[in-house]
Write a protein that holds these residues in place. Structure first.
Motif, PDB file in Angstrom:
ATOM      1  N   TYR A 112      -3.524   1.204   8.367  1.00  0.00           N
ATOM      2  CA  TYR A 112      -4.679   0.421   8.804  1.00  0.00           C
ATOM      3  C   TYR A 112      -4.304  -1.060   8.920  1.00  0.00           C
ATOM      4  O   TYR A 112      -4.555  -1.702   9.936  1.00  0.00           O
ATOM      5  N   TRP A 113      -3.664  -1.598   7.866  1.00  0.00           N
ATOM      6  CA  TRP A 113      -3.316  -3.022   7.872  1.00  0.00           C
ATOM      7  C   TRP A 113      -2.232  -3.343   8.887  1.00  0.00           C
ATOM      8  O   TRP A 113      -2.218  -4.426   9.471  1.00  0.00           O
ATOM      9  N   LYS A 114      -1.335  -2.400   9.135  1.00  0.00           N
ATOM     10  CA  LYS A 114      -0.339  -2.600  10.194  1.00  0.00           C
ATOM     11  C   LYS A 114      -1.024  -2.732  11.551  1.00  0.00           C
ATOM     12  O   LYS A 114      -0.619  -3.543  12.386  1.00  0.00           O
ATOM     13  N   GLN A 115      -2.063  -1.923  11.763  1.00  0.00           N
ATOM     14  CA  GLN A 115      -2.793  -1.982  13.034  1.00  0.00           C
ATOM     15  C   GLN A 115      -3.577  -3.288  13.166  1.00  0.00           C
ATOM     16  O   GLN A 115      -3.701  -3.838  14.262  1.00  0.00           O
ATOM     17  N   VAL A 116      -4.100  -3.806  12.063  1.00  0.00           N
ATOM     18  CA  VAL A 116      -4.792  -5.094  12.090  1.00  0.00           C
ATOM     19  C   VAL A 116      -3.830  -6.191  12.537  1.00  0.00           C
ATOM     20  O   VAL A 116      -4.151  -7.018  13.399  1.00  0.00           O
TER      21      VAL A 116
ATOM     22  N   PRO B  94      -0.612   5.547   2.170  1.00  0.00           N
ATOM     23  CA  PRO B  94      -0.078   5.396   3.528  1.00  0.00           C
ATOM     24  C   PRO B  94      -1.148   5.130   4.586  1.00  0.00           C
ATOM     25  O   PRO B  94      -0.907   4.408   5.545  1.00  0.00           O
ATOM     26  N   GLU B  95      -2.338   5.688   4.424  1.00  0.00           N
ATOM     27  CA  GLU B  95      -3.413   5.463   5.401  1.00  0.00           C
ATOM     28  C   GLU B  95      -3.862   4.011   5.392  1.00  0.00           C
ATOM     29  O   GLU B  95      -4.108   3.407   6.437  1.00  0.00           O
ATOM     30  N   VAL B  96      -3.972   3.446   4.203  1.00  0.00           N
ATOM     31  CA  VAL B  96      -4.370   2.045   4.071  1.00  0.00           C
ATOM     32  C   VAL B  96      -3.290   1.143   4.646  1.00  0.00           C
ATOM     33  O   VAL B  96      -3.577   0.168   5.360  1.00  0.00           O
ATOM     34  N   ALA B  97      -2.040   1.464   4.378  1.00  0.00           N
ATOM     35  CA  ALA B  97      -0.923   0.688   4.922  1.00  0.00           C
ATOM     36  C   ALA B  97      -0.947   0.723   6.444  1.00  0.00           C
ATOM     37  O   ALA B  97      -0.762  -0.312   7.099  1.00  0.00           O
TER      38      ALA B  97
ATOM     39  N   CYS C  18       0.827  -1.196   0.000  1.00  0.00           N
ATOM     40  CA  CYS C  18       0.000   0.000   0.000  1.00  0.00           C
ATOM     41  C   CYS C  18       0.868   1.255   0.000  1.00  0.00           C
ATOM     42  O   CYS C  18       0.550   2.218  -0.687  1.00  0.00           O
ATOM     43  N   GLU C  19       1.946   1.203   0.799  1.00  0.00           N
ATOM     44  CA  GLU C  19       2.841   2.362   0.839  1.00  0.00           C
ATOM     45  C   GLU C  19       3.484   2.592  -0.528  1.00  0.00           C
ATOM     46  O   GLU C  19       3.631   3.742  -0.957  1.00  0.00           O
ATOM     47  N   CYS C  20       3.866   1.505  -1.199  1.00  0.00           N
ATOM     48  CA  CYS C  20       4.494   1.629  -2.523  1.00  0.00           C
ATOM     49  C   CYS C  20       3.526   2.220  -3.551  1.00  0.00           C
ATOM     50  O   CYS C  20       3.952   2.806  -4.537  1.00  0.00           O
ATOM     51  N   ASN C  21       2.235   2.038  -3.309  1.00  0.00           N
ATOM     52  CA  ASN C  21       1.226   2.556  -4.224  1.00  0.00           C
ATOM     53  C   ASN C  21       0.664   3.896  -3.763  1.00  0.00           C
ATOM     54  O   ASN C  21      -0.391   4.325  -4.234  1.00  0.00           O
ATOM     55  N   GLY C  22       1.338   4.541  -2.813  1.00  0.00           N
ATOM     56  CA  GLY C  22       0.926   5.869  -2.376  1.00  0.00           C
ATOM     57  C   GLY C  22      -0.313   5.872  -1.494  1.00  0.00           C
ATOM     58  O   GLY C  22      -1.073   6.839  -1.502  1.00  0.00           O
TER      59      GLY C  22
END
Length: 128
Positions: free
Chosen positions: A12-16, A7-10, A1-5
């Motif tokens: 979110y998944w880190k928190q999951v 960061p918020e989605v990335a 997600c970070e590579c695709n710009g």
């Protein structure tokens, strides 16, 4: 997600992932506290090791982290899962996190046996 710009989605998944790890740790702590704050040299039956019922797939199974957490407190584990071989259980418990993702030919051929773990082929035997 970070590579695709994204960061918020990335984030979110880190928190999951963080919450899922916390739940496994919380479960281990509840088991330990229910056994008078120590599982040292106590036999604990683990009924099921695979990620999903009726499969031998152990990739990312929460059982690995739960078992390792109990083993850190010196528990003796008796594991029953008719779909998972003893060799696979021993390999999973002796490998570092995420090493399972490497191709099979890169994994240790004879995993270090975790001495506090016994694998049984009968649920009743595991709970004795």
């Amino acid at each position: 997600c970070e590579c695709n710009g994204l960061p918020e989605v990335a984030e979110y998944w880190k928190q999951v992932i963080k919450i899922n790890d916390y739940q496994k740790s919380r479960f281990v702590n509840r088991v330990v506290s229910s056994m008078f704050n120590s599982v040292s040299n106590k036999k604990i039956a683990v009924l099921g090791f695979a990620f999903k019922k009726d499969t031998g797939d152990t990739r990312e199974t929460p059982a690995i982290d739960v078992c390792k957490g109990l083993l850190e407190d010196k528990a003796r584990l008796s594991i029953y899962d008719p779909q998972v071989t003893e060799e696979q259980i021993q390999r999973d418990l002796s490998m570092n996190k995420f090493d399972w993702d490497h191709p099979l030919h890169l994994q240790p051929m004879s995993p270090t046996t975790v001495k506090q773990v016994s694998v049984t082929w009968d649920a009743y035997e595991a709970t004795k």
